[in-house]
Write a protein that holds these residues in place. Structure first.
Motif, PDB file in Angstrom:
ATOM      1  N   VAL A  82       0.872  -1.174   0.000  1.00 42.42           N
ATOM      2  CA  VAL A  82       0.000   0.000   0.000  1.00 42.42           C
ATOM      3  C   VAL A  82       0.907   1.222   0.000  1.00 42.42           C
ATOM      4  N   TYR A  83       0.631   2.159  -0.873  1.00 39.87           N
ATOM      5  CA  TYR A  83       1.452   3.356  -1.036  1.00 39.87           C
ATOM      6  C   TYR A  83       0.712   4.585  -0.529  1.00 39.87           C
ATOM      7  N   THR A  84       1.465   5.671  -0.419  1.00 43.38           N
ATOM      8  CA  THR A  84       0.868   6.929   0.044  1.00 43.38           C
ATOM      9  C   THR A  84      -0.108   7.496  -0.996  1.00 43.38           C
ATOM     10  N   ALA A  85      -0.018   7.008  -2.234  1.00 42.77           N
ATOM     11  CA  ALA A  85      -1.026   7.279  -3.275  1.00 42.77           C
ATOM     12  C   ALA A  85      -0.869   6.153  -4.284  1.00 42.77           C
ATOM     13  N   ASP A  86      -1.828   6.005  -5.182  1.00 41.59           N
ATOM     14  CA  ASP A  86      -1.711   4.961  -6.204  1.00 41.59           C
ATOM     15  C   ASP A  86      -0.390   5.154  -6.962  1.00 41.59           C
ATOM     16  N   PRO A  87       0.547   4.197  -6.837  1.00 40.91           N
ATOM     17  CA  PRO A  87       1.859   4.402  -7.471  1.00 40.91           C
ATOM     18  C   PRO A  87       1.782   4.452  -8.997  1.00 40.91           C
ATOM     19  N   ARG A  88       0.673   3.988  -9.555  1.00 40.78           N
ATOM     20  CA  ARG A  88       0.514   4.085 -11.014  1.00 40.78           C
ATOM     21  C   ARG A  88       0.170   5.519 -11.437  1.00 40.78           C
ATOM     22  N   LEU A  89      -0.321   6.299 -10.499  1.00 43.42           N
ATOM     23  CA  LEU A  89      -0.711   7.679 -10.814  1.00 43.42           C
ATOM     24  C   LEU A  89       0.312   8.689 -10.320  1.00 43.42           C
ATOM     25  N   CYS A  90       0.904   8.417  -9.169  1.00 42.02           N
ATOM     26  CA  CYS A  90       1.844   9.372  -8.556  1.00 42.02           C
ATOM     27  C   CYS A  90       3.228   8.754  -8.458  1.00 42.02           C
ATOM     28  N   VAL A 107     -10.820  14.055  -4.205  1.00 35.82           N
ATOM     29  CA  VAL A 107      -9.463  13.682  -3.797  1.00 35.82           C
ATOM     30  C   VAL A 107      -9.443  13.734  -2.269  1.00 35.82           C
ATOM     31  N   THR A 108      -9.167  12.597  -1.648  1.00 35.37           N
ATOM     32  CA  THR A 108      -9.289  12.510  -0.190  1.00 35.37           C
ATOM     33  C   THR A 108      -7.938  12.275   0.468  1.00 35.37           C
ATOM     34  N   ILE A 118      -5.691  24.572 -10.575  1.00 38.55           N
ATOM     35  CA  ILE A 118      -6.863  23.683 -10.487  1.00 38.55           C
ATOM     36  C   ILE A 118      -7.888  24.305  -9.535  1.00 38.55           C
ATOM     37  N   THR A 119      -9.128  24.439 -10.014  1.00 37.84           N
ATOM     38  CA  THR A 119     -10.187  25.054  -9.200  1.00 37.84           C
ATOM     39  C   THR A 119     -10.746  24.050  -8.197  1.00 37.84           C
ATOM     40  N   VAL A 120     -10.893  24.511  -6.944  1.00 38.61           N
ATOM     41  CA  VAL A 120     -11.503  23.654  -5.919  1.00 38.61           C
ATOM     42  C   VAL A 120     -13.014  23.852  -5.992  1.00 38.61           C
ATOM     43  N   ARG A 121     -13.767  22.776  -6.219  1.00 41.48           N
ATOM     44  CA  ARG A 121     -15.226  22.864  -6.349  1.00 41.48           C
ATOM     45  C   ARG A 121     -15.952  22.663  -5.030  1.00 41.48           C
ATOM     46  N   GLY A 122     -15.232  22.150  -4.029  1.00 41.51           N
ATOM     47  CA  GLY A 122     -15.861  21.952  -2.720  1.00 41.51           C
ATOM     48  C   GLY A 122     -14.885  21.260  -1.792  1.00 41.51           C
ATOM     49  N   VAL A 123     -15.193  21.346  -0.488  1.00 41.06           N
ATOM     50  CA  VAL A 123     -14.340  20.699   0.526  1.00 41.06           C
ATOM     51  C   VAL A 123     -15.263  20.023   1.537  1.00 41.06           C
ATOM     52  N   ASP A 124     -14.860  18.840   1.992  1.00 40.60           N
ATOM     53  CA  ASP A 124     -15.636  18.070   2.971  1.00 40.60           C
ATOM     54  C   ASP A 124     -14.703  17.530   4.035  1.00 40.60           C
ATOM     55  N   ALA A 125     -15.088  17.675   5.295  1.00 39.58           N
ATOM     56  CA  ALA A 125     -14.267  17.081   6.348  1.00 39.58           C
ATOM     57  C   ALA A 125     -14.984  15.854   6.892  1.00 39.58           C
ATOM     58  N   GLY A 126     -14.241  14.794   7.166  1.00 43.29           N
ATOM     59  CA  GLY A 126     -14.840  13.588   7.747  1.00 43.29           C
ATOM     60  C   GLY A 126     -13.938  13.045   8.824  1.00 43.29           C
ATOM     61  N   GLU A 127     -14.262  11.822   9.319  1.00 42.04           N
ATOM     62  CA  GLU A 127     -13.448  11.219  10.361  1.00 42.04           C
ATOM     63  C   GLU A 127     -12.132  10.754   9.735  1.00 42.04           C
ATOM     64  N   ARG A 128     -11.029  11.312  10.173  1.00 43.37           N
ATOM     65  CA  ARG A 128      -9.688  11.015   9.630  1.00 43.37           C
ATOM     66  C   ARG A 128      -9.550  11.365   8.153  1.00 43.37           C
ATOM     67  N   THR A 129     -10.464  12.182   7.622  1.00 40.39           N
ATOM     68  CA  THR A 129     -10.374  12.504   6.199  1.00 40.39           C
ATOM     69  C   THR A 129     -10.622  13.981   5.925  1.00 40.39           C
ATOM     70  N   ARG A 150      -8.991  16.948 -14.230  1.00 41.40           N
ATOM     71  CA  ARG A 150      -7.757  17.406 -13.564  1.00 41.40           C
ATOM     72  C   ARG A 150      -7.428  16.516 -12.354  1.00 41.40           C
ATOM     73  N   SER A 151      -8.115  15.383 -12.224  1.00 43.35           N
ATOM     74  CA  SER A 151      -8.022  14.646 -10.947  1.00 43.35           C
ATOM     75  C   SER A 151      -6.642  14.050 -10.699  1.00 43.35           C
ATOM     76  N   ARG A 152      -6.004  13.576 -11.751  1.00 39.94           N
ATOM     77  CA  ARG A 152      -4.685  12.983 -11.530  1.00 39.94           C
ATOM     78  C   ARG A 152      -3.673  14.042 -11.084  1.00 39.94           C
ATOM     79  N   GLU A 153      -3.688  15.171 -11.786  1.00 41.20           N
ATOM     80  CA  GLU A 153      -2.787  16.271 -11.404  1.00 41.20           C
ATOM     81  C   GLU A 153      -3.066  16.716  -9.970  1.00 41.20           C
TER      82      GLU A 153
END
Ligand code: ADP
Ligand code: ASP
Ligand code: MG
Length: 326
Positions: A178-186, A265-266, A290-301, A310-313
């Motif tokens: 398990v990586y800090t992000a998908d190693p195929r993308l980052c 992106v979490t 990259i424009t932020v369209r919204g922000v959500d806070a959750g438990e540990r997230t 633009r999601s990969r970038e």
């Protein structure tokens, strides 16, 4: 002598060569005197191809029939792996979910395991056979075949490891942990030595497909510690356990949102949600235009919404801003 559960995902059993490679991984443990229960996914691409076939006939196929169809993918790879094991001199028996049985509730397409019969597995391992169990499937109280949700073979593996009291639950996949992000993308993503159940669950829920979310909650409930590793010789691994590495942010992942128009992106970690980290992530997106369209806070997230294209970038920019390089 121990009992090991070894799960192999779709890309690990994709063709005859890979099945033989997997057989040799299993054989190495079996020759040490260990009992092995292998769990397999359908060969890569099979489940999607079966879904496509169903859709050619109906936009909304009956769930019962879709499960009957999809379960054949795992049934086939289990039989093929048993044949491959026999061909390298290891006695093996494939078993479908209904043969063990793996009992589930009746939620077709997203069933939960309620009970696993152990006698048949034990009879086979007592006879020194490797059991190859078809992942992702079970049978409900009505005797109908059910499936456990996409990626559900991980869940089968952890459930079997718990029920059988396995020494190890090894999840073989196409990345070595398990990586800090998908190693195929980052490309800057870093392998984690350990990840906590809580963080792994949050990562899985937020789109990191490397482990199924239900497998993580079951592992947490029963203290099973899955190891994620690749089929390459001497692969490194990640252990999922009570405690992780203790970083502020453990990982960053993405999933589709807003009916596919956006991506979520979490960030996941013990320090979240946090205003400081939110600011850092927003600044990184700003710097990338990259424009932020919204922000959500959750438990540990903490989740930031961006345009899908633009999601990969966004994932990589946020990753590099909140996760210190090794
Ligand atoms: P399998 O077929 O073995 O079950 P999956 O495709 O379901 O494999 O899961 C492995 C994939 O998960 C990797 O190829 C990788 O692209 C993806 N993945 C997403 N997030 C992560 C992460 N944080 N760490 C490792 N892999 C990840
Ligand atoms: N074959 C199923 C899927 O593609 C289950 C799995 O791979 O674990 O989702
Ligand atoms: Mg998977």
């Amino acid at each position: 002598m121990s009992l090991l559960v070894q799960k192999f995902g779709g890309s690990s059993v994709a063709d005859a060569e890979k099945l033989l490679h997997v057989s040799n991984i299993i054989k190495a443990e079996w020759e040490k005197g260990n009992d092995v229960v292998a769990v397999v996914s359908a060969q890569g691409g099979t489940t999607d191809a079966l879904i496509e076939k169903a859709r050619e006939l109906s936009a909304a196929p009956a769930e019962r029939e879709l499960d009957a169809l999809l379960s054949t993918g795992e049934q086939a790879s289990a039989a093929l792996l048993a044949m491959a094991l026999e061909s390298v001199g290891v006695g093996a028996a494939s078993l479908c979910g209904w043969q063990l049985p793996i009992l589930t509730d009746g939620r077709h397409g997203d069933a939960s395991i309620t009970h696993i019969g152990k006698a048949r597995v034990r009879a086979e391992t007592d006879a020194r056979k490797v059991v190859v169990c078809a992942g992702f499937q079970g049978v409900d109280a009505a005797g109908d075949v059910t499936t456990l949700g996409r990626g559900g073979s991980d869940y089968t593996a952890v459930a079997l490891a718990y029920e059988l009291g396995a020494e190890r639950c090894m999840i073989y996949t196409d990345v070595d942990g398990v990586y800090t992000a998908d190693p195929r993308l980052c490309p800057t993503a870093r392998r984690l030595e350990r990840v906590s159940y809580d963080d792994m669950y949050a990562l899985a829920r937020a789109g990191a497909q490397v482990l199924h979310d239900k497998c993580v909650s079951l592992a947490r409930e029963h203290g099973v510690e899955p190891e994620v590793l690749s089929c390459a010789p001497g692969s490194r691994s990640t252990r999922v356990a009570e405690t992780g590495e203790g970083a502020e942010v453990t990982g960053v992942t993405r999933r589709a949102a807003g009916g596919g128009e956006y991506a979520a992106v979490t960030l996941v970690g013990g320090a979240l949600p946090s205003l400081k980290l939110e600011k850092r992530a927003i600044l990184a997106l700003d710097a990338a235009g990259i424009t932020v369209r919204g922000v959500d806070a959750g438990e540990r997230t903490l989740t930031l919404y961006v345009d899908r294209n633009r999601s990969r970038e966004a994932l990589c920019a946020i990753h590099d801003a909140v996760i210190p390089s090794a």
